[in-house]
Design an enzyme around this catalytic site. Structure first.
Site, mmCIF file in Angstrom:
data_model
loop_
_atom_site.group_PDB
_atom_site.id
_atom_site.type_symbol
_atom_site.label_atom_id
_atom_site.label_comp_id
_atom_site.label_asym_id
_atom_site.label_seq_id
_atom_site.Cartn_x
_atom_site.Cartn_y
_atom_site.Cartn_z
ATOM 1 N N CYS A 139 0.756 -1.213 0.145
ATOM 2 C CA CYS A 139 0.482 -0.029 0.079
ATOM 3 C C CYS A 139 0.667 1.030 -0.142
ATOM 4 O O CYS A 139 1.434 1.147 0.556
ATOM 5 C CB CYS A 139 -1.159 -0.033 1.132
ATOM 6 N N THR A 202 -1.055 0.219 -6.988
ATOM 7 C CA THR A 202 -1.222 1.144 -7.579
ATOM 8 C C THR A 202 -0.025 2.628 -7.471
ATOM 9 O O THR A 202 1.247 1.632 -7.060
ATOM 10 C CB THR A 202 -1.669 2.241 -7.007
ATOM 11 N N GLY A 226 -6.184 2.018 -13.379
ATOM 12 C CA GLY A 226 -6.852 2.248 -14.319
ATOM 13 C C GLY A 226 -6.493 1.845 -14.909
ATOM 14 O O GLY A 226 -4.766 1.338 -15.124
HETATM 15 C C1 SIN Z 1 -5.875 2.114 0.620
HETATM 16 O O1 SIN Z 1 -6.400 1.692 1.153
HETATM 17 O O2 SIN Z 1 -4.642 2.745 0.906
HETATM 18 C C2 SIN Z 1 -5.424 1.499 -0.884
HETATM 19 C C3 SIN Z 1 -4.702 -0.197 -0.048
HETATM 20 C C4 SIN Z 1 -3.352 -0.469 -1.201
HETATM 21 O O3 SIN Z 1 -2.865 0.115 -2.082
HETATM 22 O O4 SIN Z 1 -2.643 -1.479 -1.084
#
Ligand code: SIN
Length: 312
Positions: A139, A202, A226
């Site tokens: 994350c 991400t 995305g």
């Molecule tokens: C988040 O809750 O900030 C996204 C989770 C993640 O990217 O692991």
């Protein structure tokens, strides 16, 4: 004499991740599909290969300050901050519904410390109705934990090998792209005993409102997902596939069957649909059907025939 018509042989879309058998390779990416129930009016959830709800921690987490979502060209930025109700509430309020689904249930989990990861893994292992675990070490939106483990090959190895000893469930390790070389981290996860790796989470990113001259996200930075990230995610899956033997699960900007097929050709055994769920909840089901049609069109009897077939 009439013409002989060749019978159409239905392709086999099933795959295995450790001891978990999936009827097809399409899962929902954690954090983009709530706890499943929110989507039941839009689609038949049972048709999915697996459902992965929003990640859970031992204690409840309130998440980051808003705004936490911002749309960009071809993608979204999020800085949710791993908001979740914690394990106890999850077990009481969310698990009964999730367990009732006739598909695999993979629980995404994370902690701030080795100890927290360990306790969660043990407690999840003791629950019934869970098919597998996805451990988030990626994350980008929290200061400690998660990505700290996923950015360092030694810590990845240490964490994965420890967790592997504490659970008999198939263990998928979710990797971050925010590293110099994702292959090194993937190898550490495999050496630690992971049953599969899922990639990518991400990309750290940001956006600025030029009129207020402030960041669009309360947390300033967030994670980009995305279609904008698909070509990069695809390259990473292809690279990782070449250096490990365990299954790779491809994630990153899949919005249609063709995208998923690219990931499979690059080496993914399965895929996760993420951001697309927020725009068109039925994407997962359409991807399954599109893969089936592709296998029929090119006369591949089994999805396995397609995995890593790039250039062959
Ligand atoms: C988040 O809750 O900030 C996204 C989770 C993640 O990217 O692991």
């Amino acid at each position: 004499m009439g013409m002989k018509i060749k019978p159409v042989i239905e392709p086999d879309l099933s795959i295995s991740i450790g001891k978990m058998r999936l009827k097809n390779p399409v899962m929902t990416a954690s954090g983009t599909f709530g706890y499943g129930q929110e989507f039941e009016h839009f689609m038949d959830l049972h048709q999915l290969g697996a459902v992965i709800p929003k990640g859970i921690s031992l204690a409840p987490m309130p998440g980051n300050r808003p705004p936490r979502i911002f749309e960009t060209n071809g993608g979204i930025l999020n800085s949710i901050g791993l908001q979740n109700p914690g394990l106890e509430v999850f077990i009481k309020e969310r698990l009964p519904y999730l367990k009732s689904l006739k598909t695999n249930l993979i629980i995404n989990f994370f902690g701030n410390t080795l100890q927290e990861y360990s306790e969660l893994a043990q407690r999840l292992n003791a629950l019934e109705g869970i098919s597998g675990l996805e451990m988030n070490i990626s994350c980008p939106n929290v200061k400690c934990g998660g990505i700290v483990f996923g950015s360092d090959p030694k810590m990845t190895y240490r964490l994965v090998s420890r967790i592997k000893k504490l659970t008999s469930l198939p263990l998928i390790v979710k990797l971050t792209p925010n590293v110099t070389d994702i292959k090194v981290i993937a190898r550490s996860a495999e050496e630690g005993g992971a049953d599969a790796v899922s990639l990518v989470n991400t990309f750290r990113a940001m956006a600025i409102n030029i009129h207020t001259r402030k960041p669009e996200l309360g947390n300033v930075t967030g994670g980009l997902s995305g279609p904008a990230i698909k070509p990069i995610a695809l390259r990473m899956v292809w690279e990782v596939f070449q250096v490990i033997k365990i299954p790779v699960i491809g994630i990153g900007g899949i919005v249609k069957a063709e995208d998923a097929i690219e990931f499979i050709l690059a080496g993914a055994s399965a895929v996760q649909i993420g951001t697309a769920n927020l725009i068109h909840p039925k994407t997962g089901l359409e991807v399954i059907e599109g893969i089936r049609k592709y296998l029929l069109q090119y006369r591949f009897p089994h999805l396995q025939n397609l995995i890593g077939l790039l250039g062959k």
